[in-house]
Design a protein around this motif. Sequence first.
Motif: not given
Length: 193
Positions: A173-176, A185-191
């Motif tokens: 549940e932690i993303v750096v 990959k960034k879009l996946e995280i933002f989603e």
Amino acid sequence: HKRKVQGEQPLCWICEPAELVRIWSGVSDTVLTKEAGGVKDKIPEMEGGKAQDLYLPQTRALRSIMKFVKSELEHYEQMSGKEKKENSHIPLTMYGIAKAAAVDARLVQSDAEDDPNSKTNEAVRQTLRSLKETATTSTVAIFADNYQNKQSGFNLYDDIRNKLIAEGVPADEIVVMRPGMTVKKKLEIFEKV
């Protein structure tokens, strides 16, 4: 001031902030949040309705670093004009050191202790508090201009991540956000957020 650095062609322009604002406003439009229909409704309210100041005691390492910075700046002020010109990097370098050390002394001093009163550890405490208070609906974002001591390998984000995991926050549940991540990959995280 605008200044040509070399020859007839301007290779570099050095601008005062007001000049930079004038140039930027010539190629951009500024829209306030309240003018951008529907945007304001999507921005979550700040806790307490405004930014909160947190006051922490200076750490021993920070006091030591600031003593060094002050000494270097005093030495610089005693220099002749020619010496100042040759050492013009000193004030900016000292500013960078002071700014980084104010966040966490380990960003500039490899052997600095992990002080419980550092801003890093306060960020961990505040994050844990926020996660506990809003257990099912919270997302916390932590931003830092300076996050790595390349000489020692200390990384502020990794330190915070490890401390959150040690306090029970699930690692998945932690993303750096790391440099070099793909847009996908960034879009996946933002989603997910």
